[in-house]
Design a protein around this motif. Structure first.
Motif, PDB file in Angstrom:
ATOM      1  N   LEU A  56       0.831  -1.199   0.000  1.00 19.43           N
ATOM      2  CA  LEU A  56       0.000   0.000   0.000  1.00 19.43           C
ATOM      3  C   LEU A  56       0.872   1.258   0.000  1.00 19.43           C
ATOM      4  CD1 LEU A  56      -2.887  -0.944   2.465  1.00 19.43           C
ATOM      5  CD2 LEU A  56      -2.974  -0.807  -0.021  1.00 19.43           C
ATOM      6  N   LEU A  59       2.144   2.676  -3.271  1.00 21.36           N
ATOM      7  CA  LEU A  59       1.261   3.481  -4.109  1.00 21.36           C
ATOM      8  C   LEU A  59       0.686   4.668  -3.341  1.00 21.36           C
ATOM      9  CD1 LEU A  59      -0.560   0.603  -5.971  1.00 21.36           C
ATOM     10  CD2 LEU A  59       0.958   2.289  -6.966  1.00 21.36           C
ATOM     11  N   LEU A  61      -1.015   4.628  -0.538  1.00 20.94           N
ATOM     12  CA  LEU A  61      -2.394   4.336  -0.137  1.00 20.94           C
ATOM     13  C   LEU A  61      -2.495   3.833   1.293  1.00 20.94           C
ATOM     14  CD1 LEU A  61      -3.864   2.664  -3.322  1.00 20.94           C
ATOM     15  CD2 LEU A  61      -4.801   4.629  -2.138  1.00 20.94           C
ATOM     16  N   GLU A  84      -1.759  14.090  -4.059  1.00 20.49           N
ATOM     17  CA  GLU A  84      -2.738  13.126  -4.552  1.00 20.49           C
ATOM     18  C   GLU A  84      -2.802  13.056  -6.078  1.00 20.49           C
ATOM     19  OE1 GLU A  84      -4.225  11.202  -2.423  1.00 20.49           O
ATOM     20  OE2 GLU A  84      -5.495  10.181  -3.887  1.00 20.49           O
ATOM     21  N   THR A  88      -2.411   9.716  -8.387  1.00 17.53           N
ATOM     22  CA  THR A  88      -3.477   9.183  -9.232  1.00 17.53           C
ATOM     23  C   THR A  88      -2.950   8.861 -10.628  1.00 17.53           C
ATOM     24  OG1 THR A  88      -5.020  10.552  -8.004  1.00 17.53           O
ATOM     25  CG2 THR A  88      -5.818   9.610 -10.051  1.00 17.53           C
ATOM     26  N   ARG A  91      -0.742   5.529 -10.260  1.00 22.30           N
ATOM     27  CA  ARG A  91      -1.491   4.316  -9.957  1.00 22.30           C
ATOM     28  C   ARG A  91      -2.141   3.771 -11.216  1.00 22.30           C
ATOM     29  NH1 ARG A  91      -4.416   7.391  -5.188  1.00 22.30           N
ATOM     30  NH2 ARG A  91      -2.735   7.409  -3.661  1.00 22.30           N
ATOM     31  N   GLY A  92      -2.047   2.472 -11.371  1.00 20.32           N
ATOM     32  CA  GLY A  92      -2.659   1.867 -12.541  1.00 20.32           C
ATOM     33  C   GLY A  92      -1.739   1.886 -13.741  1.00 20.32           C
ATOM     34  N   VAL A  97      -2.478  -3.403  -8.749  1.00 18.28           N
ATOM     35  CA  VAL A  97      -2.474  -4.385  -7.672  1.00 18.28           C
ATOM     36  C   VAL A  97      -3.573  -5.425  -7.873  1.00 18.28           C
ATOM     37  CG1 VAL A  97      -2.534  -4.688  -5.166  1.00 18.28           C
ATOM     38  CG2 VAL A  97      -1.745  -2.530  -6.130  1.00 18.28           C
ATOM     39  N   PHE A  99      -5.511  -7.989  -5.391  1.00 21.31           N
ATOM     40  CA  PHE A  99      -5.626  -8.197  -3.956  1.00 21.31           C
ATOM     41  C   PHE A  99      -5.941  -9.642  -3.607  1.00 21.31           C
ATOM     42  CE2 PHE A  99      -6.234  -3.656  -4.326  1.00 21.31           C
ATOM     43  CZ  PHE A  99      -5.466  -3.197  -3.273  1.00 21.31           C
ATOM     44  N   GLU A 118     -13.720   0.700 -16.482  1.00 20.98           N
ATOM     45  CA  GLU A 118     -13.290   1.958 -15.847  1.00 20.98           C
ATOM     46  C   GLU A 118     -11.813   2.266 -16.083  1.00 20.98           C
ATOM     47  OE1 GLU A 118     -14.446   4.061 -12.807  1.00 20.98           O
ATOM     48  OE2 GLU A 118     -16.441   3.925 -13.667  1.00 20.98           O
ATOM     49  N   PRO A 119     -10.900   1.404 -15.587  1.00 17.21           N
ATOM     50  CA  PRO A 119      -9.482   1.722 -15.797  1.00 17.21           C
ATOM     51  C   PRO A 119      -9.100   1.656 -17.280  1.00 17.21           C
ATOM     52  CG  PRO A 119      -9.714  -0.436 -14.741  1.00 17.21           C
ATOM     53  CD  PRO A 119     -11.068   0.198 -14.752  1.00 17.21           C
ATOM     54  N   ARG A 122      -9.951   4.806 -19.014  1.00 20.23           N
ATOM     55  CA  ARG A 122      -9.090   5.889 -18.569  1.00 20.23           C
ATOM     56  C   ARG A 122      -7.738   5.830 -19.272  1.00 20.23           C
ATOM     57  NH1 ARG A 122     -10.733   5.669 -13.479  1.00 20.23           N
ATOM     58  NH2 ARG A 122      -9.218   4.077 -13.006  1.00 20.23           N
ATOM     59  N   ARG A 123      -7.237   4.602 -19.487  1.00 25.65           N
ATOM     60  CA  ARG A 123      -5.910   4.479 -20.097  1.00 25.65           C
ATOM     61  C   ARG A 123      -5.951   4.610 -21.608  1.00 25.65           C
ATOM     62  NH1 ARG A 123      -3.329   6.236 -16.218  1.00 25.65           N
ATOM     63  NH2 ARG A 123      -3.957   5.181 -14.324  1.00 25.65           N
ATOM     64  N   CYS A 174      -4.684  -1.908 -17.300  1.00 24.12           N
ATOM     65  CA  CYS A 174      -3.918  -0.664 -17.285  1.00 24.12           C
ATOM     66  C   CYS A 174      -2.551  -0.840 -17.940  1.00 24.12           C
ATOM     67  CB  CYS A 174      -3.717  -0.199 -15.849  1.00 24.12           C
ATOM     68  SG  CYS A 174      -5.231   0.066 -14.958  1.00 24.12           S
TER      69      CYS A 174
ATOM     70  N   ARG B 187      -8.781   2.773  -6.110  1.00 24.03           N
ATOM     71  CA  ARG B 187      -7.746   3.791  -5.981  1.00 24.03           C
ATOM     72  C   ARG B 187      -6.430   3.310  -6.587  1.00 24.03           C
ATOM     73  NH1 ARG B 187      -8.434   8.188  -5.468  1.00 24.03           N
ATOM     74  NH2 ARG B 187      -7.034   8.816  -3.815  1.00 24.03           N
ATOM     75  N   THR B 188      -6.111   2.026  -6.407  1.00 29.74           N
ATOM     76  CA  THR B 188      -4.845   1.533  -6.956  1.00 29.74           C
ATOM     77  C   THR B 188      -4.856   1.548  -8.476  1.00 29.74           C
ATOM     78  OG1 THR B 188      -5.603  -0.738  -6.903  1.00 29.74           O
ATOM     79  CG2 THR B 188      -4.320  -0.009  -5.027  1.00 29.74           C
ATOM     80  N   SER B 189      -6.049   1.516  -9.067  1.00 27.69           N
ATOM     81  CA  SER B 189      -6.063   1.555 -10.530  1.00 27.69           C
ATOM     82  C   SER B 189      -6.104   3.000 -11.028  1.00 27.69           C
ATOM     83  CB  SER B 189      -7.241   0.750 -11.081  1.00 27.69           C
ATOM     84  OG  SER B 189      -8.440   1.449 -10.869  1.00 27.69           O
ATOM     85  N   GLY B 190      -5.953   3.952 -10.126  1.00 28.71           N
ATOM     86  CA  GLY B 190      -5.833   5.347 -10.538  1.00 28.71           C
ATOM     87  C   GLY B 190      -7.138   6.094 -10.659  1.00 28.71           C
ATOM     88  N   THR B 191      -8.201   5.612  -9.962  1.00 30.89           N
ATOM     89  CA  THR B 191      -9.469   6.340  -9.977  1.00 30.89           C
ATOM     90  C   THR B 191      -9.359   7.561  -9.057  1.00 30.89           C
ATOM     91  OG1 THR B 191     -10.485   4.156 -10.104  1.00 30.89           O
ATOM     92  CG2 THR B 191     -11.957   6.012  -9.798  1.00 30.89           C
TER      93      THR B 191
END
Lengths: 274, 293
Positions: A56, A59, A61, A84, A88, A91-92, A97, A99, A118-119, A122-123, A174, B187-191
């Protein structure tokens, strides 16, 4: 999107990472290690040894009430103390990660397809049908049968192994340079565990992705990594190539770990028919 | 929890529950919706048509049913049904208006409070607790006294008082969701935080929140009736059920219909929305939904 030029030095450079609680307890103590591009490092230790906190912290977190000091450089970006917004972005893209418990790591009210989208969106900036195709591709890549059904399912409607594959697909969507796997097989049945490890191994090799594999299970770590770092009570007690650590453990704790793993193995040998 | 893959092949997520529990759940929801719809219908019709004008006192005093007055008249000779219909409109307005204010202010405050840390978190929590401890009706009376006795003042007062209740609930719900792994995973994926709130946090508190808002609707209707009973609600000639109750009090023994009718409608609406809340809880709550699978 920022260009991904390869910075000099290792992909992940951790120096003197220390995690303390606000009331003064030290949970991770002066930890230093590096992971080069495409390298696979295992982080091993019993529960409470600070493995998960370390991931954690990598990243930025950490939960409320804990602070990290020292230095964590991920693809050239300093994570400790970073704002932050910069975190952001990292991350990704630079690290993702997977889990331990996929049931709790997936939003219970969101269909799998959207969670991967979602991710991915974004990428890549994909939309509409292209995005849906990309989601299906991502599910196929982690060898999920009936990707369209899975994409429409909620987390509680698919099996644990399938959920973990979805979580893996999310992380890989990602295309990170570093994949952090935090006990990714611990919550799975043994048979599914082996499949999952195989899959992870293959996908990571194909992409020449670096891996930080966190586990309490020496056998699992030995299967997928080149090098291991042994943690005890937040401190690194031993580091070296897997083979060396397994055949000639130096620290007392590592010797106990290896002996424990061997004992289990020999119990299996004794009972199997000749 | 772990389901075999094969039997799920044809299953749609919405059809995951057994028919029996679905039927029982929809019975509550159906009953609640019917009762609420009855009042809503009265309110809607009152917008376009009323048997008499609200200030028409041409009927005889405390007349029984008949002569065009379906339910009779009150002590000033006004048509009872007309008043009941106007009252329905006011009750629905009060409920919707108050809940809208409570939702807007309460959810915003609650989400912000959930993200606060350290002393700010403690201060906000204490502030909300104090607001809640303050009686709604008393707070409403202060607002109405400071402004004027209109329906708008009453709605504003009730809405603000309820905002505190909603904010405290939202704060706790958001805090609970924030501690979940899937938030860390997102959050880890960058949201980003705003995106996390919109995509993961609000949908996950929504089932509990919407049930609470339905309950708040019922409470707001009762609070408005209370204010009107005290003469602090909508001014005449707009008859609120609360004021009708108060006015019919003196003549209850001779003409009980004037007090019974608004009382019954009040009960119908409040019971109706409470049943809706109950039905919604069964339908929406992820906890009960998952238990059934």
């Amino acid at each position: 999107m920022t260009p991904r030029d390869t910075p000099p030095g290792p992909l992940l450079d951790v120096r003197g990472l220390t995690v303390r609680t606000d009331d003064g307890r030290t949970l991770v103590d002066d930890l230093s290690f590096t992971v080069g591009g495409g390298e696979r490092l295992g982080l091993i230790g019993e529960s409470g040894s600070g493995k998960s906190l370390t991931t954690l912290a990598l990243l930025g977190l950490l939960p409320d009430g804990m602070t990290a000091t020292g230095s964590v450089e991920l693809a050239g970006t300093q994570i400790v103390g970073a704002p932050e917004k910069r975190l952001t972005a990292v991350r990704g893209r630079d690290a993702a990660v997977v889990f331990q418990e996929p049931l709790t790591a997936l939003d219970p009210l969101m269909r799998m397809g959207r969670q991967i989208a979602e991710p991915l969106a974004r990428r890549t900036g994909l939309k509409g049908r292209d995005l849906r195709t990309a989601v299906t591709d991502a599910l196929v890549r982690v060898r999920l049968p009936e990707p369209d059904r899975i994409a429409h399912a909620f987390p509680h409607e698919i099996s644990g192994g399938q959920r973990q594959r979805v979580a893996l697909a999310m992380a890989l969507a990602c295309e990170p340079s570093l994949l952090i796997a935090d006990e990714p097989t611990t919550a799975l049945d043994v048979s599914v565990q082996a499949e999952m490890l195989d899959l992870l191994d293959t996908l990571v090799r194909e992409r020449e992705m670096a891996v930080l594999f966190v586990s309490h299970d020496l056998a699992v770590v030995a299967k997928v990594t080149d090098r291991v770092l042994v943690l005890k009570d937040g401190r690194a007690v031993e580091e070296g190539p897997v083979l060396d650590v397994v055949t000639a453990p130096k620290a007392g704790y590592t010797r106990a770990l290896v002996a424990g793993a061997r004992k289990l193995e020999s119990a299996l040998d004794l009972r199997s028919p000749r | 929890m772990t389901l075999p893959a094969a039997p799920l092949k044809e299953t749609e997520p919405s059809k995951e529950t057994t028919p029996v529990s679905r039927r029982r759940r929809s019975a509550t929801l159906l009953a609640g919706c019917s009762l609420t719809a009855l009042i809503a219908l009265l309110a809607l019709v009152s917008l376009v048509w009323l048997p008499f004008d609200t200030d028409d006192t041409s009927g005889g005093r405390l007349a029984g049913p008949g002569d065009g007055h379906l339910l009779g008249t009150d002590k000033l000779g006004r048509d009872l049904l007309t008043q009941l219909m106007t009252g329905a409109r006011i009750a629905v307005q009060a409920g919707l208006g108050s809940v809208a204010i409570a939702a807007l202010v309460g959810v915003t405050l609650g989400v912000l409070a959930a993200f606060a840390q350290g002393w700010l978190d403690d201060t906000l929590a204490a502030f909300l607790d104090i607001l809640i401890a303050f009686p709604t009706l008393l707070l409403a009376m202060l607002v109405v006294a400071a402004r004027s006795a209109t329906l708008g003042s009453a709605i504003l007062a009730i809405g603000l008082a309820q905002s505190a209740v909603v904010a405290r609930l939202v704060r706790i719900l958001v805090k609970r969701v924030l501690a979940r792994d899937y938030i860390t995973a997102a959050r880890t994926s960058g949201t980003s935080w705003p995106r996390t709130v919109a995509a993961h946090i609000l949908p996950n508190i929504w089932p509990t929140l919407v049930v609470n808002l339905a309950l708040q609707f019922g409470l707001a209707v009762l609070a408005e009736a209370g204010l009107s009973y005290l003469g602090l609600g909508a001014p005449p000639p707009n008859a609120s059920w609360g004021r009708m109750l108060q006015e019919a009090q003196a003549t209850f023994t001779t003409a009980p219909a004037g007090a019974l009718a608004p009382g019954i409608l009040l009960v119908v609406l409040v019971v109706g929305v409470n049943l809706v809340a109950d039905g919604l809880r069964d339908t929406l709550d992820p906890a009960t939904r998952r238990r059934r699978t």
